[in-house]
Design an enzyme around this catalytic site. Structure first.
Site, PDB file in Angstrom:
ATOM      1  N   GLU A  23       0.829  -1.206   0.000  1.00 42.59           N
ATOM      2  CA  GLU A  23       0.000   0.000   0.000  1.00 42.59           C
ATOM      3  C   GLU A  23       0.863   1.255   0.000  1.00 42.59           C
ATOM      4  OE1 GLU A  23      -3.126  -0.083  -0.526  1.00 42.59           O
ATOM      5  OE2 GLU A  23      -3.258  -2.264  -0.387  1.00 42.59           O
ATOM      6  N   HIS A  26       1.667   2.254  -3.528  1.00 41.50           N
ATOM      7  CA  HIS A  26       0.609   3.052  -4.152  1.00 41.50           C
ATOM      8  C   HIS A  26       0.684   4.499  -3.681  1.00 41.50           C
ATOM      9  CE1 HIS A  26      -1.187  -0.410  -5.942  1.00 41.50           C
ATOM     10  NE2 HIS A  26      -1.664  -0.922  -4.824  1.00 41.50           N
ATOM     11  N   ASP A 206      37.255 -20.560  -6.652  1.00 37.77           N
ATOM     12  CA  ASP A 206      37.466 -19.106  -6.706  1.00 37.77           C
ATOM     13  C   ASP A 206      37.753 -18.642  -8.129  1.00 37.77           C
ATOM     14  OD1 ASP A 206      37.141 -18.938  -3.934  1.00 37.77           O
ATOM     15  OD2 ASP A 206      39.268 -19.321  -3.578  1.00 37.77           O
TER      16      ASP A 206
END
Length: 402
Positions: A23, A26, A206
């Site tokens: 929310e 938004h 590595d």
């Protein structure tokens, strides 16, 4: 039990935070474009507290299952005050409305990515591709007639330790065994099983390719067909989690996010056909672990993961749930955000076609004509939630079946 309850509570809290941020997505984008945001609340029901800052009221409600962001004029049918009319959401350009409506799902995707990144740099990401990465090098191997004996960590005098003696290390990725290229851990098992004596093993360590010589013994081992057989063994275990550095974790997390999004979409397509299995589980049938779960079920699984110390499962589940909610919310169905986006673009395309024919733009879509369809979707969605919650209470999915 206390740790389990703590895990359930933490997972539920994680869901609440996700919804609140949805929310907030938004709200932030709406404010950025100049739309009028009246209220931003976390939860539903009676208000615990609220305060006003600027033109927006912020607050918390008693039931922490959701939240809402009240933007003035989300549709042309919404009532707006005269002072709100110029900043009503429906007056803004289509792309701006789309950004605001899609910001909630975007927040879930970002949150899921962040969770995966934190996993990558701390504990690693799940080895979904079954890469031949070594997680552990055993201190010995021995003859065994059962799986329990194979996994017994206690060594006896004279037991060989082929991988350890050859210098294989945790984190090495096996790329070739005995001249045969390795594409996954199953290839390692096959190659080692058929090897005997000094065997060339290439590993990636590595970023550097190293060649080692492992003296592979032929041992008595349980046979897949039953009984025992002679097979090679070197004493290495596969990595269920792949570690990443801070920089490479960005790419790894992004790739992993893409994979999960694809899998989530596939699960979403399979969703309807799995509902009958949920009903069957409610009435005593065995619960299929691939059936949908509710927030209750996900929280219970999260609690089990914490109880067993499996934080990687807890975090992966939380990230996956965010991806699912993000995609689900974009479906072009009202009252989901995706439904509002679909209506917004329908208006845009319709007006474009009318313009080509020399006609004036049409009016905003009358949402009241969609009420019947929306009601059907809400009823179906409510029924699915009720079924999954019931199944998660009476016959839950468990990480460790009892």
């Amino acid at each position: 039990m206390l740790v389990y309850i703590l895990g359930v509570a933490l997972f539920a809290l994680g869901i609440c935070v996700s919804v609140a941020l949805h929310e907030a997505g938004h709200m932030v984008t709406a404010k950025a474009f100049g739309m009028k945001v009246r209220r931003y609340f976390v939860g539903f029901g009676p208000t615990v507290f609220s305060f006003r800052k600027g033109e927006t009221e912020y607050g918390l409600k008693w039931i922490p299952l959701g939240g809402f962001c009240d933007i003035a004029g989300m549709t042309a049918l919404d009532e707006v005050k005269p002072d709100e009319a110029p900043r009503a959401m429906w007056r803004f350009k289509t792309w701006k409305r789309t950004v605001v409506l899609g910001a909630g799902s975007a927040t879930h995707f970002v949150l899921g990515f962040v969770v995966l990144y934190l996993m990558a740099v701390t504990m690693g990401l799940p080895n979904l591709e079954n890469r031949a990465v070594v997680s552990e090098v055993s201190s010995c191997v021995r003859d065994a007639t059962t799986v329990e004996q194979v996994n017994d960590p206690n060594c006896r005098p004279g037991d060989p330790a082929p991988a350890l003696a050859a210098g294989v290390q945790p984190g090495d990725e096996l790329v070739a065994v005995g001249g045969k290229e390795i594409s996954g851990w199953s290839d390692v098992l096959t190659a080692v099983r058929n090897s005997s004596g000094p065997t060339e093993v290439k590993v990636l360590r590595d970023g550097e390719l190293k060649t080692l010589t492992v003296d592979v013994p032929q041992l008595t081992r349980p046979s897949p067909e039953g009984g025992t057989e002679k097979a090679g063994a070197i004493g290495v275990a596969p990595a269920s989690l792949l570690p990443y550095g801070p920089v490479e974790a960005l790419g790894g997390s992004a790739q992993f996010t893409g994979e999960i999004l694809v899998q989530t979409w596939q699960r979403l397509l399979e969703f309807p056909e799995r509902i009958p299995a949920v009903v069957e589980a409610i009435f005593g049938g065995e619960r299929d672990p691939n059936t949908p779960v509710s927030v209750v079920g996900a929280s219970r699984i999260g609690g089990e993961a914490v109880e067993q110390g499996l934080w990687e499962v807890f975090l992966f589940l939380l990230a996956s749930l965010n991806f699912f909610v993000g995609i689900f919310n974009l479906l072009p169905l009202l009252p989901l955000d995706g439904g509002h986006i679909a209506v917004t673009w329908y208006e845009r395309v319709r007006d474009w076609l009318r313009k080509l024919r020399g006609k004036a733009a049409g009016g905003p879509v009358d949402y009241t004509k969609l009420n019947a369809v929306t009601a059907v979707i809400v009823v179906i969605g409510g029924a699915v939630v009720l079924l999954t919650v019931t199944a998660d209470i009476v016959n839950p999915i468990r990480l460790f079946p009892q």
